[in-house]
Design a protein around this motif. Structure first.
Motif, PDB file in Angstrom:
ATOM      1  N   ASN A   1       0.852  -1.195   0.000  1.00 38.02           N
ATOM      2  CA  ASN A   1       0.000   0.000   0.000  1.00 38.02           C
ATOM      3  C   ASN A   1       0.887   1.243   0.000  1.00 38.02           C
ATOM      4  O   ASN A   1       1.613   1.501   0.965  1.00 38.02           O
ATOM      5  CB  ASN A   1      -0.898  -0.014   1.244  1.00 38.02           C
ATOM      6  CG  ASN A   1      -1.943   1.087   1.223  1.00 38.02           C
ATOM      7  OD1 ASN A   1      -1.950   1.945   0.349  1.00 38.02           O
ATOM      8  ND2 ASN A   1      -2.849   1.059   2.196  1.00 38.02           N
TER       9      ASN A   1
ATOM     10  N   THR B   1       0.636   3.641   3.094  1.00 36.55           N
ATOM     11  CA  THR B   1       1.281   3.314   4.369  1.00 36.55           C
ATOM     12  C   THR B   1       2.729   2.860   4.199  1.00 36.55           C
ATOM     13  O   THR B   1       3.435   2.667   5.182  1.00 36.55           O
ATOM     14  CB  THR B   1       0.497   2.201   5.090  1.00 36.55           C
ATOM     15  OG1 THR B   1       0.483   1.025   4.256  1.00 36.55           O
ATOM     16  CG2 THR B   1      -0.930   2.631   5.369  1.00 36.55           C
TER      17      THR B   1
ATOM     18  N   GLN C   1       3.839  -0.034   3.258  1.00 39.87           N
ATOM     19  CA  GLN C   1       4.087  -1.377   3.769  1.00 39.87           C
ATOM     20  C   GLN C   1       3.124  -2.372   3.143  1.00 39.87           C
ATOM     21  O   GLN C   1       2.091  -1.991   2.591  1.00 39.87           O
ATOM     22  CB  GLN C   1       3.945  -1.412   5.292  1.00 39.87           C
ATOM     23  CG  GLN C   1       2.571  -1.041   5.818  1.00 39.87           C
ATOM     24  CD  GLN C   1       2.536  -0.974   7.342  1.00 39.87           C
ATOM     25  OE1 GLN C   1       3.572  -0.961   7.994  1.00 39.87           O
ATOM     26  NE2 GLN C   1       1.340  -0.944   7.906  1.00 39.87           N
TER      27      GLN C   1
ATOM     28  N   GLU D   1       0.346  -4.999   3.310  1.00 40.38           N
ATOM     29  CA  GLU D   1      -0.763  -5.177   4.239  1.00 40.38           C
ATOM     30  C   GLU D   1      -1.706  -6.276   3.760  1.00 40.38           C
ATOM     31  O   GLU D   1      -1.803  -6.544   2.563  1.00 40.38           O
ATOM     32  CB  GLU D   1      -1.581  -3.876   4.348  1.00 40.38           C
ATOM     33  CG  GLU D   1      -0.822  -2.679   4.821  1.00 40.38           C
ATOM     34  CD  GLU D   1      -1.696  -1.433   4.854  1.00 40.38           C
ATOM     35  OE1 GLU D   1      -2.873  -1.524   4.449  1.00 40.38           O
ATOM     36  OE2 GLU D   1      -1.210  -0.376   5.282  1.00 40.38           O
TER      37      GLU D   1
ATOM     38  N   GLN E   1       0.682  12.656   2.706  1.00 36.87           N
ATOM     39  CA  GLN E   1       0.871  11.296   3.217  1.00 36.87           C
ATOM     40  C   GLN E   1       1.186  10.314   2.104  1.00 36.87           C
ATOM     41  O   GLN E   1       2.085   9.478   2.240  1.00 36.87           O
ATOM     42  CB  GLN E   1      -0.380  10.830   3.973  1.00 36.87           C
ATOM     43  CG  GLN E   1      -0.212   9.420   4.561  1.00 36.87           C
ATOM     44  CD  GLN E   1      -1.447   8.972   5.337  1.00 36.87           C
ATOM     45  OE1 GLN E   1      -2.344   9.754   5.610  1.00 36.87           O
ATOM     46  NE2 GLN E   1      -1.491   7.695   5.681  1.00 36.87           N
TER      47      GLN E   1
END
Length: 464
Positions: free
Chosen positions: A5, A8, A10, A12, A162
């Motif tokens: 992802n 994020t 990482q 998942e 983000q």
């Protein structure tokens, strides 16, 4: 299933918003020119993702846009409109350009066995949706009007950076050349939701709006089409890594401002295809297209095989030598599969074992290399009958889509003689350095459904 992802950073476990259903949005082409093979690599990855999810039993609702308006040559709201640029280049209207290159795009994807998404929508068809969204963002204080244009205020988006992981200080005017001062914006990174004639008076596609005659920004189009067909919650949004910022970052900001809650949980991005000089692009005029590969004698599915041999999140370097090696391996694989005995004799003992292995490879962040390896493992397994091998390979090919079971087409002797004579005529033309004639013969054969390729052993042909 586990996926990487981008949001994020990482890997998942994948859990959709609604059990058993995956709502998936993929950014489509800007139809001002042919797609180059780097673009097509991303669509191959997305195709495998959709088909793999279906293989796992999910009901996939996939939407893709066609950008026929609003995409500028600089993603920071500067430069020419790409569609207008394409129209000027070819002396056509933007509508003619859009239609021609949309059709060309889907011809390419069909040759690559890329399934057309169930819902494909041109951006220009949903103006009312964009106006509705922009109006609400203005009312809620997320957007503002300046110099006749409507901009999104990124200071109102709490997690604007983000997805990209960028530092706002690095994007300030003067830090990098691609950021220019725009006096109409409160903040240099604010982005356009709607442009009026005050900014681009030569824009061909224009519509009435509460803010004047104009057209939507590129970013609002994906948010609008996704919202209309997939609702308030999106499970997966895909695209190339070059879409992460600002396009996908802007989508998140405006969609979450409009809906008032988190919008898309998983962001998946395909890495670049590079040539030996660097990232592929269309800006230099000459670029690698699928048609060019075909003209040189390569099977489009050899290119798909080439892409599947590498992970979608890894940079892949293209060269004709690498493609030729991939094609030789692919043809050898198909030949080996063709030699299997097709007499019905299905032994079910290890079918579940191999299907579980295939699901495991796909579920490991779409490990296409391991998925291909399983095809070879099946072929080498002496405990399987030939018919069982064919069954499993056909089952895997629902996702791989390499036409592995498809039988070679037969050819009559008279037509074969014609092909051989043309190949000899072309050889003679090349020996006299008449390359124009040689290329004409190649194209004549291609028009008749015959692809030729020059190899170290001589010229070979294939029936399409």
């Amino acid at each position: 299933m586990k996926v990487y992802n981008t949001l994020t950073r990482q890997v998942e476990e994948f859990i959709p918003h609604e059990e058993g259903i995956v709502r998936m949005y993929t950014c489509g082409p800007t139809v001002y020119h042919y797609a180059h093979i780097g673009n097509l690599r991303t669509y191959i990855f997305e195709d495998v993702l959709e088909k793999g999810l279906q293989y796992l039993g999910y009901d996939v609702k996939r939407v893709m846009n066609i950008t026929d308006v609003g995409h500028l040559t600089d993603d920071s709201d500067d430069g020419e409109d790409k569609m207008t640029k394409g129209a000027m280049r070819e002396g056509k209207t933007v509508f003619e350009i859009a239609q021609f290159y949309t059709e060309a795009f889907f011809k390419d994807t069909e040759k690559l066995n890329i399934r057309k998404p169930a819902i494909v929508e041109a951006a220009s068809k949903h103006i009312d949706t964009y106006i509705k969204m922009v109006t609400k963002m203005l009312e809620d204080g997320y957007a503002y009007i300046s110099n006749g244009n409507v901009y999104f205020d990124i200071r109102k988006a709490d997690r604007y950076y983000q997805l990209s992981g960028k530092n706002p200080d690095d994007l300030m005017v003067g830090v990098r050349d691609t950021v220019d001062a725009d006096s109409a914006k409160k903040n240099p990174a604010d982005f356009g939701l709607w442009f009026t004639t005050s900014k681009f008076e030569n824009q061909a596609m224009k519509w009435n709006s509460p803010w004047g005659v104009g057209y939507p920004g590129w970013h609002i189009e994906c948010s609008g089409i996704s919202a209309k067909y997939l609702g308030e919650y999106l499970d997966i949004h895909c695209g190339g890594v070059d879409n992460i910022f600002p396009h996908h970052s802007n989508e998140i900001a405006q969609s979450e401002a409009y809906f008032g809650h988190p919008w898309c949980k998983y962001w998946m991005h395909g890495e670049h295809l590079n040539d030996q000089s660097g990232k592929m692009s269309k800006s230099n005029g000459e670029f690698l297209t699928l048609s060019l590969l075909e003209e040189k004698g390569y099977d489009p599915l050899s290119y798909r095989y080439f892409c599947l041999g590498s992970h979608y999140r890894k940079n892949l370097v293209f060269s004709y030598e690498a493609l030729e090696q991939a094609e030789a391996t692919y043809k050898k694989l198909k030949s080996r599969i063709q030699s299997l005995d097709r007499t019905p004799n299905l032994k079910e003992g290890k079918i579940d074992f191999y299907q579980d292995k295939f699901k495991e490879a796909f579920g490991n962040d779409i490990n296409t290399s391991s998925m291909l390896t399983l095809v070879y493992d099946v072929l080498k397994d002496d405990e399987l009958t030939d018919f069982t091998k064919l069954y499993l390979i056909e089952n895997f090919d629902q996702v791989l889509s390499l036409s592995l079971i498809e039988e070679e087409k037969e050819i009559d002797l008279e037509f074969e003689q014609y092909i051989l004579e043309k190949i000899e005529e072309r050889k003679e033309a090349k020996s006299h350095k008449d390359f124009e004639r040689a290329d004409t013969i190649r194209k004549e054969l291609l028009e008749k459904g015959i692809r030729i390729q020059d190899t170290r052993e001589g010229t070979i042909y294939e029936i399409l």
